[in-house]
Design a protein around this motif. Structure first.
Motif, mmCIF file in Angstrom:
data_model
loop_
_atom_site.group_PDB
_atom_site.id
_atom_site.type_symbol
_atom_site.label_atom_id
_atom_site.label_comp_id
_atom_site.label_asym_id
_atom_site.label_seq_id
_atom_site.Cartn_x
_atom_site.Cartn_y
_atom_site.Cartn_z
ATOM 1 N N GLY A 120 0.804 -1.213 0.000
ATOM 2 C CA GLY A 120 0.000 0.000 0.000
ATOM 3 C C GLY A 120 0.835 1.260 0.000
ATOM 4 O O GLY A 120 2.061 1.219 0.118
ATOM 5 N N THR A 121 0.156 2.386 -0.106
ATOM 6 C CA THR A 121 0.854 3.672 -0.145
ATOM 7 C C THR A 121 1.447 4.058 1.209
ATOM 8 O O THR A 121 2.356 4.891 1.282
ATOM 9 N N ASP A 122 0.931 3.440 2.285
ATOM 10 C CA ASP A 122 1.493 3.728 3.610
ATOM 11 C C ASP A 122 2.619 2.754 3.947
ATOM 12 O O ASP A 122 3.238 2.865 4.995
ATOM 13 N N HIS A 123 2.872 1.783 3.059
ATOM 14 C CA HIS A 123 3.969 0.821 3.213
ATOM 15 C C HIS A 123 3.823 -0.015 4.486
ATOM 16 O O HIS A 123 4.805 -0.304 5.168
ATOM 17 N N TYR A 124 2.598 -0.430 4.761
ATOM 18 C CA TYR A 124 2.357 -1.290 5.923
ATOM 19 C C TYR A 124 2.995 -2.657 5.674
ATOM 20 O O TYR A 124 3.081 -3.133 4.549
ATOM 21 N N ARG A 125 3.423 -3.272 6.738
ATOM 22 C CA ARG A 125 4.088 -4.571 6.631
ATOM 23 C C ARG A 125 3.161 -5.655 6.084
ATOM 24 O O ARG A 125 1.994 -5.745 6.455
ATOM 25 N N ILE A 126 3.692 -6.473 5.187
ATOM 26 C CA ILE A 126 2.997 -7.654 4.704
ATOM 27 C C ILE A 126 3.990 -8.805 4.701
ATOM 28 O O ILE A 126 5.194 -8.597 4.523
ATOM 29 N N GLU A 127 3.512 -10.016 4.958
ATOM 30 C CA GLU A 127 4.365 -11.202 4.959
ATOM 31 C C GLU A 127 3.880 -12.177 3.898
ATOM 32 O O GLU A 127 2.673 -12.371 3.720
ATOM 33 N N MET A 128 4.837 -12.776 3.195
ATOM 34 C CA MET A 128 4.527 -13.734 2.140
ATOM 35 C C MET A 128 5.235 -15.050 2.454
ATOM 36 O O MET A 128 6.461 -15.066 2.654
ATOM 37 N N TYR A 129 4.463 -16.123 2.516
ATOM 38 C CA TYR A 129 5.032 -17.436 2.809
ATOM 39 C C TYR A 129 4.890 -18.345 1.600
ATOM 40 O O TYR A 129 3.796 -18.497 1.047
ATOM 41 N N PHE A 130 6.001 -18.934 1.164
ATOM 42 C CA PHE A 130 5.986 -19.887 0.057
ATOM 43 C C PHE A 130 5.978 -21.302 0.644
ATOM 44 O O PHE A 130 6.978 -21.758 1.208
ATOM 45 N N ALA A 131 4.845 -21.985 0.509
ATOM 46 C CA ALA A 131 4.723 -23.355 1.014
ATOM 47 C C ALA A 131 5.382 -24.347 0.074
ATOM 48 O O ALA A 131 6.010 -25.320 0.509
ATOM 49 N N SER A 132 5.253 -24.104 -1.238
ATOM 50 C CA SER A 132 5.867 -24.995 -2.222
ATOM 51 C C SER A 132 6.234 -24.215 -3.472
ATOM 52 O O SER A 132 5.521 -23.297 -3.880
ATOM 53 N N VAL A 133 7.360 -24.582 -4.056
ATOM 54 C CA VAL A 133 7.800 -24.025 -5.338
ATOM 55 C C VAL A 133 8.338 -25.188 -6.161
ATOM 56 O O VAL A 133 9.279 -25.868 -5.739
ATOM 57 N N THR A 134 7.744 -25.447 -7.306
ATOM 58 C CA THR A 134 8.171 -26.566 -8.141
ATOM 59 C C THR A 134 8.421 -26.097 -9.566
ATOM 60 O O THR A 134 7.679 -25.285 -10.115
ATOM 61 N N LYS A 135 9.478 -26.628 -10.136
ATOM 62 C CA LYS A 135 9.831 -26.327 -11.515
ATOM 63 C C LYS A 135 8.956 -27.141 -12.455
ATOM 64 O O LYS A 135 8.749 -28.345 -12.245
ATOM 65 N N ASP A 136 8.423 -26.509 -13.473
ATOM 66 C CA ASP A 136 7.557 -27.204 -14.421
ATOM 67 C C ASP A 136 8.348 -28.280 -15.176
ATOM 68 O O ASP A 136 9.501 -28.065 -15.562
#
Length: 284
Positions: free
Chosen positions: A96-112
């Motif tokens: 957002g424009t106020d730069h509030y904290r956000i967290e992103m969690y990657f549970a799985s990442v797989t190569k095609d």
């Protein structure tokens, strides 16, 4: 009569001396002007050289090298930050424009299996108290190599240092209220090792990633309204924080997040709550 001739002769001598003095002064001024002009030109050249961009650090890779990177190497451990899993699979960012904290969690990442440029991702985001699952893709579209001079002679196991750029689209479940899609660009810097493994490269602080290793930069777009908000998250949030919020970090040796930004969600940055688990438990 003789006196008159003496006076005339003295006058001519005086005139000759004046002319010689004026010529000498003129020659001196000309010489000084030449020196001044020369210094001016040299100064201009120095200023011009100072204004030139530094020597190119990133080099384009050959088509074969590009194929080798994408086909032979799997970058999913980097996206997952597998070396420090599970806690470091959580990335912090600004929303957002106020730069509030956000967290992103990657549970799985797989190569095609069929497309070496495509990676499939599932995970969750947490914004304030809202936890929302998402799924999507990262597509790697370019690869570049850092000049070999940047490889330390001590790193004999380093085959090369690379940067890949791509795009991402992470879709939240449409049935959820206030849901949308994250989309934008992703940059990742890493080393290819002689044992065919990969690891982040921690030594670069001059381009987009600013030493943050992995950076997702884009926007979140609401399914319902189509309105968007800026978002950026990274592996090393301290590396990009000061470019987002003024004096985000403070301290020289013991760097910490500025208390004035606690109100934007940064008051519990070091708390060990496994919010991404269905049954949260305190981390040891």
């Amino acid at each position: 009569m003789f006196l008159i001739l003496l006076l005339l002769q003295a006058g001519m001598i005086a005139c000759n001396r004046t002319s010689k003095n004026e010529k000498a002064a003129s020659d001196t001024l000309s010489a000084n002007q030449v020196v001044t002009d020369t210094l001016s030109v040299q100064t201009s050249k120095i200023e011009e050289e100072d204004s030139r961009p530094p020597a190119k650090l990133l080099l384009e890779v050959t088509p074969q090298e590009y194929q080798d990177i994408l086909v032979k190497y799997d970058l999913s451990p980097l996206f997952l930050n597998a070396e420090y899993k599970p806690q470091s699979a959580v990335y912090n960012g600004f929303y957002g424009t106020d730069h509030y904290r956000i967290e992103m969690y990657f549970a799985s990442v797989t190569k095609d299996k069929n497309d070496p440029t495509l990676y499939h991702i599932t995970g969750k985001s947490r914004y304030k108290k809202n936890i929302t699952p998402f799924e999507g893709e990262v597509i790697i579209d370019t690869a570049m190599r850092f000049s070999t001079s940047d490889i330390s002679s001590e790193n004999k196991n380093v085959k090369g240092i690379y940067k890949t750029n791509g795009t991402f689209r992470l879709r939240e479940a449409a049935k959820l209220a206030g849901s949308g899609i994250f989309e934008g660009t992703v940059s990742i810097e890493f080393t290819l090792l002689t044992d065919s493994n990969t690891e982040f490269w921690y030594l670069n602080e001059i381009d987009e990633t600013q030493g943050a290793d992995l950076v997702f930069d884009g926007e979140w777009v609401s399914y319902k309204t189509g309105k968007s908000k800026p978002i950026i998250w990274a592996k090393e949030i301290y590396s990009i924080g000061d470019s987002i919020l003024e004096d985000f970090t403070i301290g020289d040796r013991d760097v910490m997040i500025n208390p004035k930004y606690h109100k934007l969600g940064w008051d519990n940055y070091w708390e060990n709550d496994e919010w991404w688990n269905d049954s949260p438990s305190a981390m040891l």
